[in-house]
Design a protein around this motif. Structure first.
Motif, short mmCIF file in Angstrom:
data_model
loop_
_atom_site.label_atom_id
_atom_site.label_comp_id
_atom_site.label_asym_id
_atom_site.label_seq_id
_atom_site.Cartn_x
_atom_site.Cartn_y
_atom_site.Cartn_z
N GLY A 1 0.82 -1.20 0.00
CA GLY A 1 0.00 0.00 0.00
C GLY A 1 0.85 1.25 0.00
N ASN A 2 0.45 2.22 0.81
CA ASN A 2 1.21 3.47 0.91
C ASN A 2 2.25 3.45 2.02
OD1 ASN A 2 -0.19 4.68 -1.17
ND2 ASN A 2 -1.64 5.75 0.15
N ASP A 3 2.40 2.30 2.69
CA ASP A 3 3.34 2.20 3.80
C ASP A 3 4.74 1.94 3.26
OD1 ASP A 3 4.78 1.69 6.08
OD2 ASP A 3 3.20 0.51 7.04
N ARG B 1 15.88 -2.25 2.39
CA ARG B 1 16.51 -1.32 3.33
C ARG B 1 16.91 -0.02 2.63
NH1 ARG B 1 19.97 -4.55 5.31
NH2 ARG B 1 19.13 -4.94 7.40
N SER B 2 17.42 -0.15 1.39
CA SER B 2 17.84 1.05 0.65
C SER B 2 16.65 1.96 0.30
CB SER B 2 18.58 0.65 -0.63
OG SER B 2 17.68 0.17 -1.62
N ARG B 3 15.44 1.36 0.28
CA ARG B 3 14.24 2.12 -0.04
C ARG B 3 13.53 2.62 1.22
NH1 ARG B 3 13.93 4.61 -4.17
NH2 ARG B 3 11.65 4.52 -4.20
N GLY B 4 14.18 2.44 2.36
CA GLY B 4 13.59 2.93 3.60
C GLY B 4 12.69 1.95 4.30
N GLY B 5 12.69 0.68 3.84
CA GLY B 5 11.84 -0.33 4.47
C GLY B 5 12.28 -0.66 5.88
N LYS B 6 11.32 -0.91 6.74
CA LYS B 6 11.60 -1.21 8.14
C LYS B 6 11.08 -2.59 8.56
CE LYS B 6 13.27 2.93 8.79
NZ LYS B 6 14.74 3.11 8.95
N ARG B 7 10.08 -3.10 7.82
CA ARG B 7 9.46 -4.38 8.17
C ARG B 7 9.22 -5.18 6.91
NH1 ARG B 7 7.62 -0.17 10.66
NH2 ARG B 7 6.11 0.20 8.99
N ILE B 8 9.47 -6.50 6.98
CA ILE B 8 9.34 -7.36 5.80
C ILE B 8 8.54 -8.60 6.16
CG2 ILE B 8 10.53 -8.61 3.97
CD1 ILE B 8 13.01 -6.94 4.55
N LEU B 9 7.63 -8.98 5.29
CA LEU B 9 6.84 -10.20 5.44
C LEU B 9 7.09 -11.11 4.24
CD1 LEU B 9 3.43 -8.64 6.52
CD2 LEU B 9 4.96 -9.94 7.99
N PRO C 1 3.31 -4.87 12.95
CA PRO C 1 1.92 -4.53 13.28
C PRO C 1 1.22 -3.88 12.09
CG PRO C 1 3.44 -2.97 14.28
CD PRO C 1 4.28 -4.08 13.73
N PRO C 2 -0.08 -4.19 11.89
CA PRO C 2 -0.83 -3.54 10.81
C PRO C 2 -0.80 -2.02 10.96
CG PRO C 2 -2.07 -5.38 11.73
CD PRO C 2 -0.90 -5.16 12.64
N THR C 3 -0.73 -1.33 9.83
CA THR C 3 -0.73 0.13 9.84
C THR C 3 -1.81 0.65 8.89
OG1 THR C 3 0.83 0.37 8.00
CG2 THR C 3 1.77 0.08 10.20
N PRO C 4 -2.34 1.84 9.14
CA PRO C 4 -3.34 2.40 8.22
C PRO C 4 -2.82 2.52 6.79
CG PRO C 4 -3.32 3.64 10.27
CD PRO C 4 -2.15 2.70 10.33
N ASP C 5 -1.56 2.97 6.62
CA ASP C 5 -1.01 3.15 5.28
C ASP C 5 -0.94 1.85 4.49
OD1 ASP C 5 -0.73 5.84 5.62
OD2 ASP C 5 1.40 5.79 6.09
N GLN C 6 -0.79 0.74 5.18
CA GLN C 6 -0.69 -0.57 4.52
C GLN C 6 -1.92 -0.85 3.66
OE1 GLN C 6 -0.56 -3.64 7.45
NE2 GLN C 6 -1.20 -5.25 6.03
N PHE C 7 -3.07 -0.37 4.10
CA PHE C 7 -4.33 -0.67 3.42
C PHE C 7 -4.78 0.44 2.49
CE2 PHE C 7 -4.20 -3.03 7.39
CZ PHE C 7 -4.49 -4.32 6.96
N GLN C 8 -3.97 1.47 2.35
CA GLN C 8 -4.36 2.61 1.54
C GLN C 8 -3.54 2.68 0.25
OE1 GLN C 8 -5.04 6.43 3.67
NE2 GLN C 8 -4.36 5.31 5.49
N SER C 9 -4.20 3.09 -0.81
CA SER C 9 -3.54 3.41 -2.08
C SER C 9 -4.26 4.62 -2.66
CB SER C 9 -3.60 2.24 -3.06
OG SER C 9 -2.77 1.18 -2.64
#
Length: 348
Positions: free
Chosen positions: A106-108, A141-149, A223-231
């Motif tokens: 999503g937007n996260d 990581r280079s793109r600013g990612g903090k969590r991976i599934l 943890p789920p985040t609002p941005d995860q579900f938004q586009s």
């Protein structure tokens, strides 16, 4: 979504084919013009998955191929689109022998998903999967990612052990059941419940439900985040077009009680081609009674879209802890074909 093909054959063949410390070839980004080479590799790597699920990777991706010129243009206009699908390959003498793809959720911008970890059968057991996953982590990581599934089949111990050795933690498990739409009969929800289609861009009910149902392990790592579900509207339009050219129609059903979301069913209905319909159920265990009518309603939608295909296959995914809905699926003739584990890692 496919996540791994570090097949169980690795364990059986390891003694016969020792791992090489120096592997020829090189790692690089895949270009969109090499789409067919990616599909060729995935067909080889996921042949057993295709047979078990009754799906065809080539059939499902034929429509995407026609969209590649448009996607290339859009990526020039909006470079951030690349974060929705970025592929790395290991190439030897011009041949793709290993692949991994990543996607922002999503937007996260901090939450990412790794999938399509695949290796050519002739090159398994040589450490390529580890290299590819590490490369994917480095890119995220280079793109600013903090969590991976990522997801891995429960019977694929080599892949599961690899991911755990890289620091991924086991967060939850889901079962996948295969049946058909022949049982499609509508049922009434119990009193006090209502269902409705979830509108495009209506993310709040799904976030609220996922946040409430997240396992302690999921909350501690991803943890789920609002941005995860938004586009944004533009991305939602692109996603809708991509589904349509692949021969799918998306439908989302929400079940509520007193205005509170208690169940959600994501329906990816196959309107052309032979691959299965796909249903994904998220349900509050305290409201298991709504599972049967919700599944029946989804099966009826599938049947209505393909009235000429009364026996068309359906795949249903849901958490392994849902004993009552699983028992209902078995009564309908659905059989469990696999269990997948969701693993996650937080990046420092």
């Amino acid at each position: 979504m496919i996540s791994d093909s570090i097949d169980v054959t690795v364990a059986r063949n390891a003694a016969a084919r020792p791992a090489s410390s120096t592997l020829p070839g090189h790692l690089r980004k895949m270009n969109l013009g090499e789409f067919d080479a990616m599909v060729d590799l995935m067909e080889l790597a996921f042949a057993e998955d295709e047979a078990r699920e009754g799906r065809s990777i080539r059939d499902e991706t034929n429509g995407i191929r026609s969209m590649l010129p448009f996607r290339k243009l859009m990526m020039k206009v909006a470079p951030g689109m690349e974060d929705r699908f970025y592929a790395l390959v290991w190439e030897i003498n011009g041949q793709f022998v290993s692949l991994v793809t990543v996607s922002q959720q999503g937007n996260d911008k901090g939450r990412w998903y790794i999938f399509n970890v695949s290796t050519h059968p002739d090159y398994r057991g040589r450490g390529l999967a580890r290299r590819m996953v590490n490369a994917a982590i480095d890119h995220i990581r280079s793109r600013g990612g903090k969590r991976i599934l990522l997801d891995v089949r429960s019977d694929n111990e080599p892949a599961y052990n690899l991911y755990r050795s890289l620091g991924f933690l086991h967060l939850e498990s889901n079962g996948e059941f295969k049946g058909s739409v022949r049982q499609a009969t509508d049922q009434t929800l119990p009193g006090g419940y209502s269902s409705r289609p979830l509108k495009s861009g209506e993310w709040q009910p799904r976030y609220e439900l996922e946040r409430r149902l997240a396992t302690p392990e999921m909350n501690s790592v991803c943890p789920p985040t609002p941005d995860q579900f938004q586009s944004g509207r533009f991305m939602r339009g692109i996603e809708a077009v991509m589904l349509r050219v692949q021969g799918f129609k998306a439908k989302r059903l929400l079940v509520e009680q007193a205005g509170q979301p208690v169940g959600f069913l994501d329906c990816t209905i196959r309107v052309k081609g032979d691959s299965p319909h796909r249903l994904s159920l998220t349900l509050d265990p305290a409201h298991a009674a709504v599972a049967a009518p919700l599944i029946a309603r989804a099966l009826k939608m599938c049947a209505d879209r393909r009235p000429d295909r009364a026996e068309h296959p359906v795949l249903v995914a849901l958490g392994t802890h849902h004993t009552q809905p699983i028992a209902h699926l078995r009564q309908l003739g659905f059989e469990e074909i696999e269990v997948t584990h969701t693993l996650g890692i937080g990046l420092v």
